[in-house]
Design a protein around this motif. Structure first.
Motif, PDB file in Angstrom:
ATOM      1  N   UNK A 189       0.821  -1.214   0.000  1.00 18.31           N
ATOM      2  CA  UNK A 189       0.000   0.000   0.000  1.00 18.31           C
ATOM      3  C   UNK A 189       0.852   1.259   0.000  1.00 18.31           C
ATOM      4  N   UNK A 190       1.889   1.269   0.820  1.00 25.10           N
ATOM      5  CA  UNK A 190       2.792   2.419   0.867  1.00 25.10           C
ATOM      6  C   UNK A 190       3.436   2.638  -0.487  1.00 25.10           C
ATOM      7  N   UNK A 191       3.870   1.557  -1.106  1.00 23.53           N
ATOM      8  CA  UNK A 191       4.457   1.659  -2.447  1.00 23.53           C
ATOM      9  C   UNK A 191       3.432   2.218  -3.432  1.00 23.53           C
ATOM     10  N   UNK A 192       2.219   1.695  -3.403  1.00 21.52           N
ATOM     11  CA  UNK A 192       1.189   2.134  -4.343  1.00 21.52           C
ATOM     12  C   UNK A 192       0.826   3.604  -4.125  1.00 21.52           C
ATOM     13  N   UNK A 193       0.701   4.010  -2.882  1.00 20.90           N
ATOM     14  CA  UNK A 193       0.239   5.360  -2.567  1.00 20.90           C
ATOM     15  C   UNK A 193       1.331   6.419  -2.670  1.00 20.90           C
ATOM     16  N   UNK A 194       2.564   6.080  -2.297  1.00 21.11           N
ATOM     17  CA  UNK A 194       3.622   7.096  -2.252  1.00 21.11           C
ATOM     18  C   UNK A 194       4.743   6.871  -3.257  1.00 21.11           C
ATOM     19  N   UNK A 195       4.862   5.652  -3.750  1.00 19.40           N
ATOM     20  CA  UNK A 195       5.975   5.330  -4.638  1.00 19.40           C
ATOM     21  C   UNK A 195       7.216   4.876  -3.876  1.00 19.40           C
ATOM     22  N   UNK A 196       7.151   4.913  -2.545  1.00 22.28           N
ATOM     23  CA  UNK A 196       8.276   4.494  -1.712  1.00 22.28           C
ATOM     24  C   UNK A 196       8.388   2.968  -1.750  1.00 22.28           C
ATOM     25  N   UNK A 197       9.546   2.483  -2.191  1.00 24.62           N
ATOM     26  CA  UNK A 197       9.752   1.049  -2.354  1.00 24.62           C
ATOM     27  C   UNK A 197      10.566   0.525  -1.176  1.00 24.62           C
ATOM     28  N   UNK A 198      10.023  -0.453  -0.468  1.00 30.69           N
ATOM     29  CA  UNK A 198      10.763  -1.057   0.639  1.00 30.69           C
ATOM     30  C   UNK A 198      11.945  -1.840   0.080  1.00 30.69           C
ATOM     31  N   UNK A 232      12.868  -4.906   0.543  1.00 31.57           N
ATOM     32  CA  UNK A 232      12.465  -6.245   0.109  1.00 31.57           C
ATOM     33  C   UNK A 232      11.710  -6.194  -1.222  1.00 31.57           C
ATOM     34  N   UNK A 233      10.812  -5.251  -1.353  1.00 34.77           N
ATOM     35  CA  UNK A 233      10.066  -5.103  -2.604  1.00 34.77           C
ATOM     36  C   UNK A 233      10.997  -4.677  -3.734  1.00 34.77           C
ATOM     37  N   UNK A 234      11.935  -3.821  -3.427  1.00 34.20           N
ATOM     38  CA  UNK A 234      12.900  -3.359  -4.432  1.00 34.20           C
ATOM     39  C   UNK A 234      13.704  -4.528  -4.993  1.00 34.20           C
ATOM     40  N   UNK A 235      14.154  -5.406  -4.118  1.00 31.68           N
ATOM     41  CA  UNK A 235      14.912  -6.591  -4.537  1.00 31.68           C
ATOM     42  C   UNK A 235      14.033  -7.491  -5.411  1.00 31.68           C
ATOM     43  N   UNK A 236      12.794  -7.703  -4.976  1.00 32.35           N
ATOM     44  CA  UNK A 236      11.879  -8.563  -5.739  1.00 32.35           C
ATOM     45  C   UNK A 236      11.598  -8.006  -7.122  1.00 32.35           C
ATOM     46  N   UNK A 237      11.353  -6.728  -7.217  1.00 31.07           N
ATOM     47  CA  UNK A 237      11.080  -6.116  -8.515  1.00 31.07           C
ATOM     48  C   UNK A 237      12.315  -6.161  -9.411  1.00 31.07           C
ATOM     49  N   UNK A 238      13.479  -5.971  -8.814  1.00 29.04           N
ATOM     50  CA  UNK A 238      14.720  -6.038  -9.596  1.00 29.04           C
ATOM     51  C   UNK A 238      14.969  -7.460 -10.111  1.00 29.04           C
ATOM     52  N   UNK A 239      14.796  -8.457  -9.246  1.00 29.42           N
ATOM     53  CA  UNK A 239      14.993  -9.845  -9.668  1.00 29.42           C
ATOM     54  C   UNK A 239      14.013 -10.253 -10.764  1.00 29.42           C
ATOM     55  N   UNK A 240      12.796  -9.713 -10.693  1.00 31.70           N
ATOM     56  CA  UNK A 240      11.770 -10.045 -11.680  1.00 31.70           C
ATOM     57  C   UNK A 240      11.856  -9.146 -12.917  1.00 31.70           C
ATOM     58  N   UNK A 241      12.780  -8.210 -12.885  1.00 33.88           N
ATOM     59  CA  UNK A 241      12.967  -7.248 -13.985  1.00 33.88           C
ATOM     60  C   UNK A 241      11.675  -6.499 -14.297  1.00 33.88           C
ATOM     61  N   UNK A 286       9.090  -0.541 -11.456  1.00 32.25           N
ATOM     62  CA  UNK A 286       8.239  -0.140 -10.329  1.00 32.25           C
ATOM     63  C   UNK A 286       7.166   0.882 -10.714  1.00 32.25           C
ATOM     64  N   UNK A 287       7.479   1.789 -11.626  1.00 37.50           N
ATOM     65  CA  UNK A 287       6.493   2.801 -12.034  1.00 37.50           C
ATOM     66  C   UNK A 287       5.301   2.137 -12.725  1.00 37.50           C
ATOM     67  N   UNK A 288       5.560   1.162 -13.581  1.00 39.18           N
ATOM     68  CA  UNK A 288       4.474   0.465 -14.279  1.00 39.18           C
ATOM     69  C   UNK A 288       3.636  -0.342 -13.295  1.00 39.18           C
ATOM     70  N   UNK A 289       4.280  -1.044 -12.381  1.00 43.80           N
ATOM     71  CA  UNK A 289       3.564  -1.836 -11.379  1.00 43.80           C
ATOM     72  C   UNK A 289       2.695  -0.919 -10.525  1.00 43.80           C
ATOM     73  N   UNK A 290       3.250   0.197 -10.117  1.00 49.46           N
ATOM     74  CA  UNK A 290       2.498   1.155  -9.303  1.00 49.46           C
ATOM     75  C   UNK A 290       1.278   1.671 -10.063  1.00 49.46           C
ATOM     76  N   UNK A 291       1.440   1.942 -11.339  1.00 47.95           N
ATOM     77  CA  UNK A 291       0.323   2.431 -12.143  1.00 47.95           C
ATOM     78  C   UNK A 291      -0.801   1.393 -12.209  1.00 47.95           C
ATOM     79  N   UNK A 292      -0.452   0.123 -12.430  1.00 44.97           N
ATOM     80  CA  UNK A 292      -1.481  -0.926 -12.486  1.00 44.97           C
ATOM     81  C   UNK A 292      -2.185  -1.087 -11.148  1.00 44.97           C
TER      82      UNK A 292
END
Length: 178
Positions: free
Chosen positions: A50-59, A61-70, A73-79
């Motif tokens: 929720x914090x990521x979706x609302x503010x764009x702040x990436x934790x 752990x989430x940052x690592x997951x998004x990087x590993x999955x290539x 973050x901006x596109x994921x947040x938009x969806x």
């Protein structure tokens, strides 16, 4: 006469679901999200997403997951945050139809219960509750309103789930002239 009874029954089901969800304890709302990207699975708190979706702040752990999955973050947040305007009553009617069940089944391939059981019912409840709150639905609202402690999200298919919600909005507009 039969049509009026069916309509009344659907309204009663909608009111029952809404009352159940509003009067239920926080244990009936998702607290954890299992984010899946291919072979990667990570459990995150709903608050983190929720914090990521609302503010764009990436934790971290989430940052690592998004990087590993290539994943971008901006596109994921938009969806996650892009709203789809819907009327809760019409949404409930549509979701209790054959077309609605098809849409629920497709979206539940992305957002589902950990056991893969009662996906349709859980998703229907989350969608109607989300629409009832503000007349619109977003994927992050669905995740937050999901009626299980844990919800699984297939990150690779978020865009497809968003497209299904947009398609549902279009179908409701066509069917009910909204």
């Amino acid at each position: 006469m039969h049509f009026n009874f069916l309509w009344l029954r659907r309204i009663l089901v909608l009111v029952s679901i809404i009352c159940f969800l509003f009067l239920s304890t926080p244990a009936f709302a998702a607290e954890r999200v299992v984010l899946k990207y291919g072979i990667f699975r990570e459990s995150l708190s709903v608050e983190e997403i929720s914090t990521f979706a609302e503010t764009g702040e990436v934790s971290p752990l989430l940052k690592v997951n998004l990087a590993l999955a290539r994943q971008d973050p901006k596109a994921i947040r938009q969806y996650l945050t892009q709203p789809v305007k819907v009327n809760a009553v019409f949404l409930d009617r549509a979701l209790n139809s054959q077309i609605g069940n098809i849409i629920l089944d497709r979206v539940s391939q992305v957002i589902s219960t950990p056991s893969q059981r009662a996906n349709r019912q859980a998703l229907r409840a989350a969608l109607v509750l989300s629409a009832n709150q503000d007349g619109q639905v977003s994927l992050i609202e669905i995740i937050k309103n999901y009626p299980t402690n844990e919800v699984e999200v297939d990150g690779d298919r978020l865009q497809g789930a968003y497209r299904q919600l947009r398609r549902l909005q279009t179908n409701l507009q066509d069917l009910f002239g909204l």
